[in-house]
Scaffold this active site. Structure first.
Site, PDB file in Angstrom:
ATOM      1  N   GLY A 169       7.368  36.346  52.147  1.00  0.00           N
ATOM      2  CA  GLY A 169       8.687  36.110  51.556  1.00  0.00           C
ATOM      3  C   GLY A 169       8.573  36.092  50.041  1.00  0.00           C
ATOM      4  N   GLY A 170       9.525  35.422  49.418  1.00  0.00           N
ATOM      5  CA  GLY A 170       9.544  35.355  47.958  1.00  0.00           C
ATOM      6  C   GLY A 170       8.287  34.737  47.381  1.00  0.00           C
ATOM      7  N   GLY A 404      -2.360  67.331  27.731  1.00  0.00           N
ATOM      8  CA  GLY A 404      -1.787  66.013  27.487  1.00  0.00           C
ATOM      9  C   GLY A 404      -2.734  64.903  27.926  1.00  0.00           C
ATOM     10  CB  ALA A 405      -5.025  64.602  30.806  1.00  0.00           C
TER      11      ALA A 405
END
Ligand code: HXC
Length: 510
Positions: A169-170, A404-405
């Site tokens: 859960g939370g 770009g890498a």
């Protein structure tokens, strides 16, 4: 007087028994240690100072006034790991399932506040049925108080979560906001909604282990940073990690005694990179040969294996390592590896841990899965993380550094401090074959001509010297001398100070 002392010991013994022997036996029966046993193994012997042992909850609904166990399901305090202070809380599943009441959370908040004030890490051991059902919204509010401190403490003190039982859960969101999550195989799980709800809502049949066990979170979701066989190993490894980390952002990482010559040469590295550029090799070998005593603490070993992240020491000082792994997906960057490495780089920068980047990257992984999954935003995370990091940054290119890498991987252009390259490096927009296919499309029918073009391109660009001519590479180094050169580079950067412009906070591409 004697009676009072006796009374104190009696009360302590009662509190230490938690939910009683039967529940302790049941805990052991599931292969789990109790909260106190875990703390004992985590901390140096005899160093634990416990707080709030006698606290009880104040709930009177559902007959709870008849059930007020001392300590209220969590053991809190501080102690030392190899002599260095840490704060710890361990949820006690034997007491009301370790469920979180107002007072239970208040105990956790108290030690988190102390940790922030006094500058020491927080280690949380999670083993809990979640919000104390009898307390309703008060319990939810109490979780909110813990969350608030997770956020305030982020980047101030290291926060480590050990998941050693249920965490659902939370409740998962407190560990989720900490720096590292470690899980125990087969006895821990984390999920937002459990298998029953999943079945009702999506008609998927899945076990708790499949949905949120250690294997799922270290291999598929990357929620967890490591999975260990049992409680004992998880606790021992947490001690090992703490040794690498500074206690807070107010101090430098620890310097440990070392017995490994910083000038050690490794002739075997001269042949690590194969002649065939398409043949992989194991980047971990380089990491281990650079590190003091070959000691490497890997983070997220089982996830996005095309990038390696973890801690080593050089001359006794902690260094964070980010390295492309040519053995997996040729070492290319993709969504998962970018996210994994970006988070690691940001942790290092927050805690003044210098970063060593080892580069062999042919580019970003192509494909619709990547583009639809948002590789643009995720790749930007890594670029951004390297670019904003002001800690000392040393980079070694071993082979490919394309496109770009190349820029992303802690290049000079992102304020890499010292950028080395091996003679086998190829710093270029792309590999020779790809480049020729674009530049000489009209000649593709003539293999001989194309082979000549490829050779020309390789001669011109498949080396580190063009980049070195422009000062983007500070020095082309012999592979065998990498440890020495990197250690000296970090030594030269010990006094580094670099400020970024003032801002409220940045807007990292999330
Ligand atoms: C009060 C709880 C409890 C809870 C367990 N217990 N969870 N008491 N509040 N949340 C108690 C049980 O009554 C039992 O008491 C003891 O702990 C051990 O539980 P068992 O069920 O016997 O253990 P086990 O079979 O191992 O099952 C463990 C479990 C199960 C799977 C965790 O207890 C369970 O499903 N609990 C409820 C989980 C849940 O729905 N929690 C709320 C989640 S929502 P006795 O006296 O018999 O020993 C949530 C929101 C957080 O947490 C939001 C934050 C913002």
């Amino acid at each position: 007087m004697k009676d009072i002392l006796h009374e104190l010991e009696h009360r302590r013994a009662d509190a230490r028994l938690g939910g009683g022997q039967a529940r302790i036996d049941s805990q052991h029966g599931k292969g789990k240690l109790t909260a106190r046993e875990r703390i004992e193994l985590l901390l140096d012997e005899g160093s634990f100072e416990e707080y709030d042992m006698f606290i009880t909850h104040r709930c009177t609904d559902f007959g709870m006034q008849e059930n007020t166990p001392r300590g209220d399901g969590v053991v809190t305090g501080w102690g030392t790991v190899n002599g260095r202070q840490v704060y710890v809380f361990a949820q006690d599943f034997t007491v009301l399932g370790g469920s979180v009441s107002e007072t239970h959370a208040a105990k956790i908040c108290k030690i988190m506040d102390m940790a922030m004030q006094n500058g020491a890490p927080v280690i949380g051991i999670n083993d809990s049925g979640g919000a104390r059902i009898q307390e309703g919204v008060s319990s939810l509010a109490a979780y909110g108080e813990v969350f608030k401190r997770n956020i305030r403490g982020s980047g101030v003190v290291p926060q480590i979560s050990l998941i050693m039982g249920p965490c659902a859960g939370g409740a998962v969101y407190s560990p989720a906001m900490t720096d590292f999550i470690f899980m125990v195989k087969d006895s821990s799980y984390m999920f937002v909604t459990g298998p029953d709800v999943v079945k009702t809502v999506t008609n998927e049949h899945v076990t708790a282990e499949e949905l949120g066990g250690a294997s799922t979170h270290t291999r598929k979701s990357s929620v967890a940073d490591g999975a260990f066989e049992n409680d004992v190993v998880a606790l021992a490894e947490t001690r090992r990690l703490i040794d690498f980390l500074p206690l807070s952002n107010r101090e430098k990482p620890p310097v440990r005694p070392f017995f490994d010559d910083p000038g050690r040469l490794e002739p075997s590295l001269d042949t690590l990179v194969p002649d065939n550029p398409n043949q992989p090799y194991d980047m971990k070998e380089l990491i281990l040969k650079i590190a003091d005593e070959a000691d490497f603490f890997e983070i997220q070993e089982e996830f996005a294996k095309n990038i390696i992240t973890g801690f080593i020491r050089l001359e006794g000082s902690t260094v964070g390592v980010v390295a492309n792994q040519p053995m997996v997906l040729a070492g290319c960057l993709d969504i998962d590896s970018s996210r994994k490495a970006a988070r690691f780089v940001r942790f290092c920068d927050a805690f003044e841990i210098p970063i060593l980047t080892l580069v062999d990257v042919p580019g970003f992984l192509p494909g619709t899965t990547q583009e639809y999954g948002g590789v643009i935003k995720h790749g930007a995370k890594l670029l951004y993380a390297f670019g904003e990091a002001t800690v000392p940054k040393v980079t070694v290119i071993t082979r490919k550094a394309y496109g770009g890498a190349y820029v992303v991987m802690a290049s000079k252009h992102l304020q890499g401090d010292i950028n080395y390259a091996w003679p086998t490096s190829e710093v270029a927009v792309m590999g020779a074959k790809g480049a020729v296919e674009i530049l000489y499309r009209s000649e593709l029918g003539d293999p001989e001509k194309i082979a000549g073009r490829v050779k020309d391109y390789e001669d011109r660009f498949a080396n580190p010297f063009v980049a070195a001519e422009r000062g983007f590479i500070d020095e082309v180094i012999q592979p065998r001398s990498t440890r020495k050169r990197v250690a000296r580079a970090f030594a030269a950067l010990r006094g580094k100070k670099l400020d970024m412009p003032w801002k409220k906070h940045d807007n990292l591409p999330l």
